[in-house]
Scaffold this motif. Structure first.
Motif, PDB file in Angstrom:
ATOM      1  N   PRO A   1      -0.275   1.671  18.642  1.00  0.00           N
ATOM      2  CA  PRO A   1      -1.015   1.593  17.369  1.00  0.00           C
ATOM      3  C   PRO A   1      -0.164   1.865  16.134  1.00  0.00           C
ATOM      4  CG  PRO A   1      -2.331   2.732  19.008  1.00  0.00           C
ATOM      5  CD  PRO A   1      -0.966   2.546  19.609  1.00  0.00           C
ATOM      6  N   PHE A   2       1.027   2.421  16.308  1.00  0.00           N
ATOM      7  CA  PHE A   2       1.932   2.650  15.189  1.00  0.00           C
ATOM      8  C   PHE A   2       2.192   1.372  14.404  1.00  0.00           C
ATOM      9  CE2 PHE A   2       6.453   2.483  13.818  1.00  0.00           C
ATOM     10  CZ  PHE A   2       6.440   3.464  12.840  1.00  0.00           C
ATOM     11  N   ILE A   3       2.299   0.227  15.108  1.00  0.00           N
ATOM     12  CA  ILE A   3       2.629  -1.026  14.430  1.00  0.00           C
ATOM     13  C   ILE A   3       1.509  -1.431  13.483  1.00  0.00           C
ATOM     14  CG2 ILE A   3       1.684  -2.519  16.238  1.00  0.00           C
ATOM     15  CD1 ILE A   3       4.825  -3.120  14.072  1.00  0.00           C
ATOM     16  N   LEU A   4       0.265  -1.107  13.803  1.00  0.00           N
ATOM     17  CA  LEU A   4      -0.862  -1.409  12.914  1.00  0.00           C
ATOM     18  C   LEU A   4      -0.717  -0.654  11.601  1.00  0.00           C
ATOM     19  CD1 LEU A   4      -3.724  -2.423  12.180  1.00  0.00           C
ATOM     20  CD2 LEU A   4      -4.638  -0.508  13.513  1.00  0.00           C
ATOM     21  N   PHE A   5      -0.468   0.646  11.697  1.00  0.00           N
ATOM     22  CA  PHE A   5      -0.375   1.471  10.486  1.00  0.00           C
ATOM     23  C   PHE A   5       0.855   1.114   9.652  1.00  0.00           C
ATOM     24  CE2 PHE A   5      -2.682   4.429  13.444  1.00  0.00           C
ATOM     25  CZ  PHE A   5      -3.902   4.344  12.804  1.00  0.00           C
ATOM     26  N   VAL A   6       2.001   0.927  10.295  1.00  0.00           N
ATOM     27  CA  VAL A   6       3.229   0.711   9.540  1.00  0.00           C
ATOM     28  C   VAL A   6       3.235  -0.674   8.892  1.00  0.00           C
ATOM     29  CG1 VAL A   6       4.723  -0.289  11.339  1.00  0.00           C
ATOM     30  CG2 VAL A   6       5.703   1.225   9.618  1.00  0.00           C
ATOM     31  N   SER A   7       2.545  -1.645   9.487  1.00  0.00           N
ATOM     32  CA  SER A   7       2.461  -2.974   8.877  1.00  0.00           C
ATOM     33  C   SER A   7       1.577  -2.950   7.638  1.00  0.00           C
ATOM     34  CB  SER A   7       1.926  -3.986   9.888  1.00  0.00           C
ATOM     35  OG  SER A   7       2.800  -4.107  10.991  1.00  0.00           O
ATOM     36  N   LEU A   8       0.455  -2.240   7.706  1.00  0.00           N
ATOM     37  CA  LEU A   8      -0.394  -2.088   6.525  1.00  0.00           C
ATOM     38  C   LEU A   8       0.345  -1.322   5.434  1.00  0.00           C
ATOM     39  CD1 LEU A   8      -3.832  -1.263   8.222  1.00  0.00           C
ATOM     40  CD2 LEU A   8      -3.053  -3.455   7.300  1.00  0.00           C
ATOM     41  N   ALA A   9       1.122  -0.328   5.858  1.00  0.00           N
ATOM     42  CA  ALA A   9       1.916   0.424   4.888  1.00  0.00           C
ATOM     43  C   ALA A   9       2.958  -0.475   4.225  1.00  0.00           C
ATOM     44  CB  ALA A   9       2.604   1.608   5.575  1.00  0.00           C
ATOM     45  N   ALA A  10       3.491  -1.450   4.963  1.00  0.00           N
ATOM     46  CA  ALA A  10       4.482  -2.375   4.394  1.00  0.00           C
ATOM     47  C   ALA A  10       3.864  -3.185   3.262  1.00  0.00           C
ATOM     48  CB  ALA A  10       5.030  -3.304   5.475  1.00  0.00           C
ATOM     49  N   LEU A  11       2.599  -3.584   3.408  1.00  0.00           N
ATOM     50  CA  LEU A  11       1.923  -4.319   2.330  1.00  0.00           C
ATOM     51  C   LEU A  11       1.811  -3.452   1.080  1.00  0.00           C
ATOM     52  CD1 LEU A  11      -1.131  -6.631   2.617  1.00  0.00           C
ATOM     53  CD2 LEU A  11      -1.116  -4.851   0.873  1.00  0.00           C
ATOM     54  N   LEU A  12       1.352  -2.209   1.258  1.00  0.00           N
ATOM     55  CA  LEU A  12       1.223  -1.309   0.111  1.00  0.00           C
ATOM     56  C   LEU A  12       2.587  -1.033  -0.514  1.00  0.00           C
ATOM     57  CD1 LEU A  12      -1.391   1.237   1.514  1.00  0.00           C
ATOM     58  CD2 LEU A  12      -1.792  -0.822   0.169  1.00  0.00           C
ATOM     59  N   GLY A  13       3.618  -0.912   0.309  1.00  0.00           N
ATOM     60  CA  GLY A  13       4.969  -0.717  -0.213  1.00  0.00           C
ATOM     61  C   GLY A  13       5.430  -1.904  -1.037  1.00  0.00           C
ATOM     62  N   GLY A  14       5.055  -3.120  -0.617  1.00  0.00           N
ATOM     63  CA  GLY A  14       5.393  -4.306  -1.386  1.00  0.00           C
ATOM     64  C   GLY A  14       4.742  -4.293  -2.758  1.00  0.00           C
ATOM     65  N   VAL A  15       3.483  -3.866  -2.818  1.00  0.00           N
ATOM     66  CA  VAL A  15       2.789  -3.752  -4.107  1.00  0.00           C
ATOM     67  C   VAL A  15       3.526  -2.769  -5.015  1.00  0.00           C
ATOM     68  CG1 VAL A  15       0.676  -2.958  -5.243  1.00  0.00           C
ATOM     69  CG2 VAL A  15       0.535  -4.385  -3.186  1.00  0.00           C
ATOM     70  N   LEU A  16       3.877  -1.614  -4.474  1.00  0.00           N
ATOM     71  CA  LEU A  16       4.568  -0.595  -5.263  1.00  0.00           C
ATOM     72  C   LEU A  16       5.929  -1.086  -5.751  1.00  0.00           C
ATOM     73  CD1 LEU A  16       3.678   2.528  -3.101  1.00  0.00           C
ATOM     74  CD2 LEU A  16       2.921   2.109  -5.445  1.00  0.00           C
ATOM     75  N   ASN A  17       6.659  -1.790  -4.904  1.00  0.00           N
ATOM     76  CA  ASN A  17       7.974  -2.295  -5.296  1.00  0.00           C
ATOM     77  C   ASN A  17       7.866  -3.295  -6.449  1.00  0.00           C
ATOM     78  OD1 ASN A  17       9.181  -0.718  -3.354  1.00  0.00           O
ATOM     79  ND2 ASN A  17       9.497  -2.383  -1.898  1.00  0.00           N
ATOM     80  N   VAL A  18       6.873  -4.176  -6.384  1.00  0.00           N
ATOM     81  CA  VAL A  18       6.687  -5.139  -7.467  1.00  0.00           C
ATOM     82  C   VAL A  18       6.373  -4.416  -8.775  1.00  0.00           C
ATOM     83  CG1 VAL A  18       5.217  -7.003  -8.330  1.00  0.00           C
ATOM     84  CG2 VAL A  18       5.980  -7.018  -5.953  1.00  0.00           C
ATOM     85  N   LEU A  19       5.644  -3.304  -8.685  1.00  0.00           N
ATOM     86  CA  LEU A  19       5.289  -2.539  -9.884  1.00  0.00           C
ATOM     87  C   LEU A  19       6.404  -1.597 -10.320  1.00  0.00           C
ATOM     88  CD1 LEU A  19       1.573  -1.667  -9.019  1.00  0.00           C
ATOM     89  CD2 LEU A  19       2.431  -3.523 -10.459  1.00  0.00           C
ATOM     90  N   GLY A  20       7.536  -1.633  -9.626  1.00  0.00           N
ATOM     91  CA  GLY A  20       8.675  -0.802 -10.011  1.00  0.00           C
ATOM     92  C   GLY A  20       8.594   0.622  -9.514  1.00  0.00           C
ATOM     93  N   ARG A  21       7.720   0.897  -8.550  1.00  0.00           N
ATOM     94  CA  ARG A  21       7.585   2.244  -7.978  1.00  0.00           C
ATOM     95  C   ARG A  21       8.212   2.228  -6.583  1.00  0.00           C
ATOM     96  NH1 ARG A  21       3.555   5.253 -10.603  1.00  0.00           N
ATOM     97  NH2 ARG A  21       3.250   4.399 -12.693  1.00  0.00           N
ATOM     98  N   PHE A  22       9.489   2.547  -6.490  1.00  0.00           N
ATOM     99  CA  PHE A  22      10.221   2.416  -5.234  1.00  0.00           C
ATOM    100  C   PHE A  22      10.261   3.701  -4.406  1.00  0.00           C
ATOM    101  CE2 PHE A  22      11.786  -1.034  -7.799  1.00  0.00           C
ATOM    102  CZ  PHE A  22      11.980  -2.067  -6.902  1.00  0.00           C
ATOM    103  N   ALA A  23      10.036   4.844  -5.022  1.00  0.00           N
ATOM    104  CA  ALA A  23      10.291   6.119  -4.348  1.00  0.00           C
ATOM    105  C   ALA A  23       9.403   6.316  -3.124  1.00  0.00           C
ATOM    106  CB  ALA A  23      10.107   7.271  -5.332  1.00  0.00           C
ATOM    107  N   ALA A  24       8.092   6.119  -3.284  1.00  0.00           N
ATOM    108  CA  ALA A  24       7.165   6.385  -2.175  1.00  0.00           C
ATOM    109  C   ALA A  24       7.426   5.451  -1.001  1.00  0.00           C
ATOM    110  CB  ALA A  24       5.723   6.245  -2.659  1.00  0.00           C
ATOM    111  N   ALA A  25       7.604   4.149  -1.289  1.00  0.00           N
ATOM    112  CA  ALA A  25       7.856   3.192  -0.209  1.00  0.00           C
ATOM    113  C   ALA A  25       9.171   3.480   0.499  1.00  0.00           C
ATOM    114  CB  ALA A  25       7.857   1.769  -0.771  1.00  0.00           C
ATOM    115  N   ALA A  26      10.181   3.921  -0.259  1.00  0.00           N
ATOM    116  CA  ALA A  26      11.482   4.221   0.350  1.00  0.00           C
ATOM    117  C   ALA A  26      11.420   5.481   1.203  1.00  0.00           C
ATOM    118  CB  ALA A  26      12.536   4.381  -0.742  1.00  0.00           C
ATOM    119  N   ALA A  27      10.610   6.465   0.772  1.00  0.00           N
ATOM    120  CA  ALA A  27      10.553   7.749   1.480  1.00  0.00           C
ATOM    121  C   ALA A  27       9.624   7.713   2.684  1.00  0.00           C
ATOM    122  CB  ALA A  27      10.100   8.843   0.514  1.00  0.00           C
TER     123      ALA A  27
END
Length: 509
Positions: free
Chosen positions: A136-162
């Motif tokens: 089930p880890f792959i389910l959570f980490v894939s959804l997290a990848a989408l949210l990380g993409g949103v943050l990166n586009v908005l210039g918020r890299f810290a949370a997605a990187a950490a």
């Protein structure tokens, strides 16, 4: 945020994750040893880690980020966030079904992953049990990848990187504080994986809310942009899949050699991957949303200028790293691994493989950057073709040199495959834009190469002068002297100018 500052954030988080991962592996070896529990757990971790690399890391971001940037630019933030919510829902539904099917088929999956575990081997049933806990880890980490993409586009890299650091922290906490015997510990560690994935998802969900971009699941999936998203994901996954097949093929070919070849390549590759992760992955992660945003806004010349700057900075860091690994391979491997059962012959063989891998390091880093440019254009076909060409070169050269060069031939084949991959990407970008690199970038790359070679020679000489010191101190001193020499020569040759770095860090260039 300037792309250089964003890259620095991603690089720092990657370094923290690698260091914590090393500590985790040390604790894991100390707690589980090399018995039934360890074997079963490591096999159970293979599948979610493979799928994470195939899907969550790169493939989804490459497909989602350009589309999200385009909608954000043309239709505004509310429409873009609505698209992200529908994409999150669709992705969650698909992955939930896939997870359920995988849990049912796990005995067959383990049979493929570990054919050596026969039905009477206690590791087989335990691996199936642990894999069902980890998947089930792959389910959570894939959804997290989408949210990380949103943050990166908005210039918020810290949370997605950490976010990836959380996994290592959770597993280290279990290893430090859980006092159960090995089988019980393995079961708890398997559960720690989806727990860490859920924590990553929660962290990025809250980060989106704090950034003024709350992503809410939407039941209405009638969004015309979901279809191009799906069409883009598949080539991205295939591209990443070819790379993973490449890694497996090298390992399979190495098993045909004398005992030790697989280990030589593994330890050498681990060292070569460090600058690739800290430089190539960090810069490409920061570059994709920034270039995609500029292209969506029609600022094509600015997008190309940002890529040229990224190439220059990447080579400024990668060329001395590659030259240093080539010149100092033997003392580096000796100090890090040369003890116990890892004898002098193993040290020499691993150092030779490291030198061969280092020759392909600049190409591997540039592949990340050039692929990010194509992803930003919505072109996922060319990176896939580049990966296929790389696989063909790897197989051809590896098989041709297997008998004569052994594991050194396989490492050389891997480096040549990176250069072949880069050639495909550069050729495509050259056709689209008229040129892949500016004249200034080419001149600075040539100057950086000359400075790196001279600095590597300085490092070798400095190491000889410091032989009276303890090996780690001598190596550290030689690297410091060579680094200062490289920076001095690069400044004199105008390969880099400090004021440009400051401007890039502040996004004023």
């Amino acid at each position: 945020m300037g792309w250089l500052r964003a890259s620095s954030i991603v690089s720092a988080a990657t370094l923290a994750s690698r260091l914590l991962g090393f500590l985790r592996d040390v604790l894991l070896a100390q707690s589980l040893g090399a018995g039934v529990a360890a074997d079963a757990l490591l096999v159970a971790l293979k599948l979610p880690n493979l799928l994470r690399r195939l899907f969550a890391e790169g493939a989804f971001s490459a497909a989602f980020v350009p589309l999200f940037s385009q909608i954000l630019t043309s239709d505004g933030r509310p429409r873009a966030l609505a698209f992200a919510g529908r994409a999150l829902t669709a992705l969650g539904l698909v992955l939930t079904v896939a997870t359920g099917l995988a849990l049912l088929a796990m005995p067959l999956v383990i049979l493929v992953l570990a054919p050596g575990f026969d039905p009477l081997d206690p590791r087989r049933d335990l691996a199936v049990e642990l894999a069902r806990r980890t998947f089930p880890f792959i389910l959570f980490v894939s959804l997290a990848a989408l949210l990380g993409g949103v943050l990166n586009v908005l210039g918020r890299f810290a949370a997605a990187a950490a976010a990836p650091v959380i996994l290592n922290l959770v597993m280290i906490a279990v290893l430090l504080w859980y006092g159960g015997e090995p089988l019980a510990l393995a079961r708890v560690l398997a559960l720690a994986l989806p727990v860490a994935g859920a924590l990553q998802l929660l962290l990025l969900w809250q980060a989106c809310r704090s950034a003024g971009a709350p992503i809410r699941p939407r039941a209405d999936l009638a969004d015309p942009q979901l279809r191009p998203l799906a069409r883009r994901i598949l080539p991205g996954i295939a591209s990443a899949g070819v790379y993973q097949v490449n890694v497996v093929v090298v390992t399979v070919m190495a098993t045909a050699l004398a005992p030790g070849a697989v280990s030589f390549l593994y330890f050498a590759d681990r060292l070569a991957q460090l600058p690739l992760g800290l430089i190539g992955v960090a810069i490409s992660t920061a570059l994709l949303p920034i270039v995609a945003r500029r292209m969506a806004e029609g600022r094509l010349e600015e997008a190309r200028a940002v890529r040229d700057q990224a190439v220059e900075i990447a080579l400024l860091l990668t060329l001395p790293a590659a030259a240093g690994l080539t010149a100092l391979a033997l003392p580096i491997v000796s100090i890090l691994f040369g003890r116990g059962a890892f004898d002098a012959a193993a040290t020499v063989a691993t150092a030779a493989a490291l030198q061969a891998f280092a020759l392909g390091l600049p190409a591997a880093v540039l592949v990340r950057i050039m692929a990010a440019t194509l992803f930003a254009r919505g072109d996922l076909r060319t990176p896939l073709m580049g990966a296929i060409v790389a696989l063909a070169v790897n197989l051809t050269v590896g098989l041709a040199t297997l008998g004569s060069l052994g594991h050194l031939g396989l490492a050389t084949a891997a480096s040549l495959s990176s250069w072949a991959n880069l050639a495909v990407l550069v050729r495509r970008i050259g056709r689209i834009e008229g040129r892949a690199f500016s004249r200034r970038t080419k001149l600075r790359a040539l100057g950086g190469l000359v400075c790196a070679i001279v600095a590597a020679s300085v490092a070798v000489q400095a190491l000889r002068e410091m032989q009276h010191l303890e090996p780690p101190m001598a190596l550290g001193g030689a690297i410091l002297v060579a680094g200062l020499a490289f920076l001095g020569m690069a400044a004199v040759a105008r390969v880099v100018r400090p004021q440009e770095l400051v401007a890039l860090f502040r996004d004023r260039a």
